[in-house]
Design an enzyme around this catalytic site. Structure first.
Site, PDB file in Angstrom:
ATOM      1  CE1 TYR A 144      -2.167   3.277   2.710  1.00  0.00           C
ATOM      2  CE2 TYR A 144      -3.553   2.695   0.838  1.00  0.00           C
ATOM      3  CZ  TYR A 144      -3.233   3.556   1.874  1.00  0.00           C
ATOM      4  OH  TYR A 144      -3.979   4.695   2.067  1.00  0.00           O
ATOM      5  CG  ASP A 238       5.949   3.745   0.142  1.00  0.00           C
ATOM      6  OD1 ASP A 238       4.742   3.581  -0.109  1.00  0.00           O
ATOM      7  OD2 ASP A 238       6.366   4.390   1.128  1.00  0.00           O
ATOM      8  CE  LYS A 266       3.076   5.089   7.674  1.00  0.00           C
ATOM      9  NZ  LYS A 266       1.770   4.926   8.338  1.00  0.00           N
TER      10      LYS A 266
HETATM   11  P1  KE4 Z   1      -0.206   8.606   4.489  1.00  0.00           P
HETATM   12  O1  KE4 Z   1      -0.810   9.310   3.301  1.00  0.00           O
HETATM   13  O2  KE4 Z   1      -1.239   7.775   5.267  1.00  0.00           O
HETATM   14  O3  KE4 Z   1       0.632   9.508   5.361  1.00  0.00           O
HETATM   15  O4  KE4 Z   1       0.869   7.535   3.939  1.00  0.00           O
HETATM   16  C1  KE4 Z   1       0.444   6.570   2.997  1.00  0.00           C
HETATM   17  C2  KE4 Z   1       1.407   5.393   3.044  1.00  0.00           C
HETATM   18  C3  KE4 Z   1       2.351   5.288   2.054  1.00  0.00           C
HETATM   19  N1  KE4 Z   1       3.246   4.264   2.045  1.00  0.00           N
HETATM   20  C4  KE4 Z   1       3.226   3.325   3.029  1.00  0.00           C
HETATM   21  C5  KE4 Z   1       4.227   2.204   2.984  1.00  0.00           C
HETATM   22  C6  KE4 Z   1       2.275   3.401   4.077  1.00  0.00           C
HETATM   23  O5  KE4 Z   1       2.265   2.444   5.037  1.00  0.00           O
HETATM   24  C7  KE4 Z   1       1.338   4.449   4.087  1.00  0.00           C
HETATM   25  C8  KE4 Z   1       0.267   4.575   5.150  1.00  0.00           C
HETATM   26  N2  KE4 Z   1       0.226   3.524   6.113  1.00  0.00           N
HETATM   27  C9  KE4 Z   1      -1.068   3.342   6.748  1.00  0.00           C
HETATM   28  C10 KE4 Z   1      -0.936   2.130   7.667  1.00  0.00           C
HETATM   29  N3  KE4 Z   1      -0.830   0.911   6.967  1.00  0.00           N
HETATM   30  C11 KE4 Z   1      -1.522   4.555   7.490  1.00  0.00           C
HETATM   31  C12 KE4 Z   1      -2.684   4.324   8.411  1.00  0.00           C
HETATM   32  C13 KE4 Z   1      -3.986   4.737   7.790  1.00  0.00           C
HETATM   33  O6  KE4 Z   1      -4.176   4.568   6.567  1.00  0.00           O
HETATM   34  O7  KE4 Z   1      -4.835   5.244   8.572  1.00  0.00           O
END
Ligand code: KE4
Length: 429
Positions: A144, A238, A266
């Site tokens: 993801y 990523d 993060k």
């Molecule tokens: P954000 O747009 O949520 O900051 O990041 C997206 C993203 C991009 N790449 C990776 C590897 C990620 O894990 C994420 C977001 N992770 C999720 C948890 N699996 C955030 C939690 C959520 O979606 O509420």
């Protein structure tokens, strides 16, 4: 434990918020029951609105690597607040954080700050296309990368949990240049290159964290990078989840691989909204205002967020907690495995430093298909028993757990006692 106030807020939240949440995974859809509402957090603990205390293994899905409200981060943010919140112009803080990030990634000459991991990956993909002049991108099922249209196909995390193959509202045209391969399967990548000559690159989570934790096997990442070099295609790492978590820099460093473009998020904001993408000079020259690839943002480089990022990374470098993460991670892993064995529960644990999670299966898990052999019903029972015994976990089998440097020996005792109760309950299913 009672959850009465969470229940009341949930009902109230349903009026004006979709599912009473602002991100789907927080709805607890895959574990049943209603979401908890959090009142506050400090160090390794988090407290819900019913004043239940938990050892926090979510840490906001990664950012709170120092634990909650670290005194140095709080001091820096308060100091920044006194100067103003947003200017729409550059500040010294952006230069400071850029230097810390680029120094941690040897191959990264320049970085651009954005406001989320999604934005970082969105921009990284656009950059790969701008630099190569090619349109297609390969991603791996189970990974993801945020919620941009082009990558919401066979994604992990929320989509995996909701078992939606893609997403409604994503037009056919948005995904026609997205190809899907299988993690740890280089042949599945090569098959696309045999068919297409306009592949800009491959985007990968160097350690999968959105199908649960999945680790590259037998030099997969190294061989992938070498193969892409031979095809004049880019490796886009990523590292939104792994950046500064596996080591002070990227997981790519630990895995001995250098990506062409790296996307971050993060931890680099320490809980404040910061994403970033970076690469070597010749690639970053493509980005406006120097080059023709446009990307912009009102709050990019926000001074409060920059203060959060600078203080978090500075303290993280000083603490250098990675050996401690390895130690604690392996203790938790053994607790899970030994307790599962004690109650005859089929379970494996995948862990990479301070990212880990159990799968309720006896199979190895090296890709999304294998991850899906995990018994999500058992996970749901396990999850709620852990909650009731004071451990806050991500409410999904397909999410990684995260350690933070504030975790104590007492927290590990709480975890062990909770795990015993939870495994016992699962064994009775
Ligand atoms: P954000 O747009 O949520 O900051 O990041 C997206 C993203 C991009 N790449 C990776 C590897 C990620 O894990 C994420 C977001 N992770 C999720 C948890 N699996 C955030 C939690 C959520 O979606 O509420």
């Amino acid at each position: 434990m009672n959850f009465k106030k969470s229940q009341k807020l949930y009902t109230k939240g349903l009026k004006n918020l979709v599912g009473a949440v602002n991100s789907p995974v927080r709805a607890f859809s895959s574990v049943g029951g209603n979401p908890l509402f959090i009142k506050k957090a400090k160090g390794s603990k988090i407290y819900d609105v019913d004043d239940n205390e938990y050892v926090d293994l979510v840490v906001s899905y990664g950012p709170m690597i120092l634990g909650h409200r670290h005194k140095k981060v709080e001091k820096a943010a308060k100091k920044a607040l006194k100067k103003g919140y947003s200017f729409g112009a550059s500040t010294e803080a952006e230069i400071k954080l850029a230097k810390i990030v680029c120094d941690a990634f040897p191959e990264m000459d320049k970085v651009r700050f954005v406001n989320s991991g999604t934005e970082a990956v969105l921009s990284g993909i656009r950059l790969a296309r701008a630099f190569t002049g090619k349109d297609k991108i390969i991603k791996f099922s189970g990974c993801y990368h945020g919620h941009q249209d082009a990558l919401l196909v066979a994604a992990g995390s929320g989509l995996a949990t909701l078992s939606l193959p893609g997403s409604k509202g994503v037009p056919e045209g948005a995904v026609k240049n997205t190809l899907i391969a299988e993690y740890n399967n280089l042949e599945s990548v090569k098959a696309h290159f045999d068919k297409y000559d306009d592949i800009a690159g491959v985007i990968i989570e160097p350690i999968g964290g959105n199908m649960g934790v999945v680790i590259p096997q037998n030099n997969f990442l190294k061989e992938l990078k070498e193969y892409l070099q031979s095809k004049n295609a880019l490796l886009i790492a990523d590292e939104v989840m792994t950046g500064f978590r596996s080591t002070f820099g990227g997981a790519q460093e630990k895995l001995g691989v250098v990506a062409d473009i790296t996307c971050l998020g993060k931890v680099i904001g320490g809980g404040f909204p910061v994403g970033a993408y970076g690469a070597r000079e010749e690639i970053m020259q493509q980005v406006a205002p120097l080059g023709g690839m446009y990307q912009a943002g009102t709050l990019s480089g926000n001074p409060i967020a920059m203060a959060g990022g600078i203080s978090t990374l500075t303290e993280l470098k000083r603490q250098n907690p990675y050996d401690k993460f390895e130690e604690i991670g392996s203790v938790l892993e053994v607790i899970l495995l030994e307790t599962a064995k004690k109650y005859n529960v089929d379970l494996i644990v995948n862990r990479f430093g301070s990212m880990m999670n159990p799968f309720f299966t006896k199979n190895k898990v090296t890709n999304f298909k294998e991850a899906q052999t995990s018994d999500t019903q058992k996970f749901a029972v396990f999850f709620w028993e852990m909650i009731k015994n004071g451990v806050f976990l991500p409410p999904s089998q397909f999410e990684a757990w995260f350690l933070n440097s504030a975790i104590s020996k007492k927290d590990i005792k709480v975890f062990a006692a909770a795990t015993d109760k939870a495994m016992q309950k699962v064994s009775g299913m």
